[in-house]
Write a protein that holds these residues in place. Structure first.
Motif, mmCIF file in Angstrom:
data_model
loop_
_atom_site.group_PDB
_atom_site.id
_atom_site.type_symbol
_atom_site.label_atom_id
_atom_site.label_comp_id
_atom_site.label_asym_id
_atom_site.label_seq_id
_atom_site.Cartn_x
_atom_site.Cartn_y
_atom_site.Cartn_z
ATOM 1 N N GLY A 157 2.915 55.686 5.736
ATOM 2 C CA GLY A 157 2.631 54.279 5.137
ATOM 3 C C GLY A 157 1.701 54.299 3.664
ATOM 4 N N ARG A 158 0.814 54.832 3.802
ATOM 5 C CA ARG A 158 0.067 54.967 2.605
ATOM 6 C C ARG A 158 0.550 55.678 1.425
ATOM 7 N N LYS A 159 1.495 56.886 1.778
ATOM 8 C CA LYS A 159 2.263 57.544 1.065
ATOM 9 C C LYS A 159 3.310 56.546 0.295
ATOM 10 N N ARG A 160 3.953 55.621 1.141
ATOM 11 C CA ARG A 160 4.928 54.762 0.342
ATOM 12 C C ARG A 160 4.000 53.721 -0.516
ATOM 13 N N VAL A 161 3.005 53.359 -0.296
ATOM 14 C CA VAL A 161 2.184 52.563 -1.099
ATOM 15 C C VAL A 161 1.756 53.309 -2.205
ATOM 16 N N LEU A 162 1.529 54.649 -2.096
ATOM 17 C CA LEU A 162 1.280 55.439 -3.547
ATOM 18 C C LEU A 162 2.465 55.493 -4.334
ATOM 19 N N GLU A 163 3.638 55.507 -3.642
ATOM 20 C CA GLU A 163 4.884 55.570 -4.499
ATOM 21 C C GLU A 163 5.029 54.340 -5.313
ATOM 22 N N ILE A 164 4.617 53.074 -4.488
ATOM 23 C CA ILE A 164 4.721 51.860 -5.517
ATOM 24 C C ILE A 164 3.635 51.881 -6.670
ATOM 25 N N ALA A 165 2.407 52.565 -6.278
ATOM 26 C CA ALA A 165 1.425 52.420 -7.371
ATOM 27 C C ALA A 165 1.873 53.367 -8.525
ATOM 28 N N THR A 166 2.548 54.530 -8.145
ATOM 29 C CA THR A 166 2.936 55.417 -9.387
ATOM 30 C C THR A 166 4.008 54.940 -9.973
ATOM 31 N N THR A 167 4.638 54.003 -9.591
ATOM 32 C CA THR A 167 5.796 53.458 -10.218
ATOM 33 C C THR A 167 5.127 52.217 -10.953
ATOM 34 N N GLY A 217 2.819 44.712 7.347
ATOM 35 C CA GLY A 217 2.035 43.614 6.874
ATOM 36 C C GLY A 217 1.503 44.111 5.284
ATOM 37 N N THR A 218 0.656 44.998 5.466
ATOM 38 C CA THR A 218 0.117 45.465 4.303
ATOM 39 C C THR A 218 1.179 45.673 3.067
ATOM 40 N N VAL A 219 2.094 46.233 3.031
ATOM 41 C CA VAL A 219 3.073 46.685 2.220
ATOM 42 C C VAL A 219 3.911 45.343 1.827
ATOM 43 N N SER A 220 4.222 44.548 2.809
ATOM 44 C CA SER A 220 4.519 43.043 2.522
ATOM 45 C C SER A 220 3.551 42.413 1.484
ATOM 46 N N GLU A 221 2.343 42.469 1.621
ATOM 47 C CA GLU A 221 1.453 41.635 0.978
ATOM 48 C C GLU A 221 1.399 42.224 -0.681
ATOM 49 N N ILE A 222 1.408 43.756 -0.780
ATOM 50 C CA ILE A 222 1.485 44.415 -1.845
ATOM 51 C C ILE A 222 2.754 43.672 -2.682
ATOM 52 N N ILE A 223 4.101 43.938 -2.081
ATOM 53 C CA ILE A 223 5.185 43.415 -2.758
ATOM 54 C C ILE A 223 5.002 42.090 -3.027
ATOM 55 N N ARG A 224 4.523 41.138 -2.202
ATOM 56 C CA ARG A 224 4.221 39.680 -2.543
ATOM 57 C C ARG A 224 3.511 39.585 -3.818
ATOM 58 N N ALA A 225 2.358 40.421 -4.164
ATOM 59 C CA ALA A 225 1.426 40.250 -5.254
ATOM 60 C C ALA A 225 2.353 40.921 -6.434
ATOM 61 N N ILE A 226 3.125 41.897 -6.282
ATOM 62 C CA ILE A 226 3.774 42.737 -7.313
ATOM 63 C C ILE A 226 4.985 41.565 -7.942
ATOM 64 N N ALA A 227 5.427 40.767 -7.059
ATOM 65 C CA ALA A 227 6.443 39.888 -7.456
ATOM 66 C C ALA A 227 5.801 38.849 -8.222
ATOM 67 N N LYS A 228 4.793 38.485 -8.425
ATOM 68 C CA LYS A 228 3.930 37.546 -9.223
ATOM 69 C C LYS A 228 4.192 37.496 -10.630
#
Length: 158
Positions: free
Chosen positions: A25-35, A58-69
């Motif tokens: 899960g944290r690797k996926r989050v890191l992929e989002i951060a590098t993008t 839930g954590t990744v959903s919240e990250i996506i919600r924040a990114i989508a702003k």
């Protein structure tokens, strides 16, 4: 900038770890951060919740919600709970034609959608695992102004 991105996705504590040592899960989050380091105007995510444990969704959903702003996000995601949580507007497609559009509840109750995707009248339903993978869902946040944004999703046959 790298530290700011790690902070924005909740990876402050992993800044000195090797990426290969992170949980899935944290690797996926890191992929989002590098993008995000590329500062894209549109972020394309292909099933970002795939293979994740419930504790990470839930954590990744919240990250996506924040990114989508502040950018458009296009996401293919078969997890209907995630789509219901993140999307304000959904358009359902079948064979290239729009079946229904509206909020999650409106679309999920539409008879044409239920017949085409929800296997109404059968014992099996993609609303409950494991059949969720039969749906392909795209999520887009279209930024209309700095004050508001709308998240769109499209269900279509994959």
């Amino acid at each position: 900038r790298a530290e700011q991105l790690l902070h924005s996705v909740g990876l402050d504590d992993a800044r000195d770890q090797m990426a290969g040592d992170l949980s899935y899960g944290r690797k996926r989050v890191l992929e989002i951060a590098t993008t995000l380091a590329l500062d894209p105007k549109v972020l394309l995510l292909d099933e970002p919740m795939a293979g994740m444990g419930h504790e990470d969704v839930g954590t990744v959903s919240e990250i996506i919600r924040a990114i989508a702003k502040d950018r458009a996000v296009l996401m293919v995601e078969p997890n209907l709970d995630v789509v219901a949580d993140l999307c304000h507007w959904i358009t359902v497609l079948a064979r290239g034609e729009i079946l229904a559009a509206g909020d999650y509840r409106t679309v999920s109750e539409d008879e044409r959608v239920r017949h085409a995707y929800l296997l109404v009248g059968t014992r099996s339903s993609p609303w409950s695992a494991p059949n969720r993978a039969t749906l392909s869902i795209s999520l887009v946040n279209l930024r209309w102004s700095s004050a508001s944004s709308t998240i769109w999703a499209t269900w279509g046959q994959s």
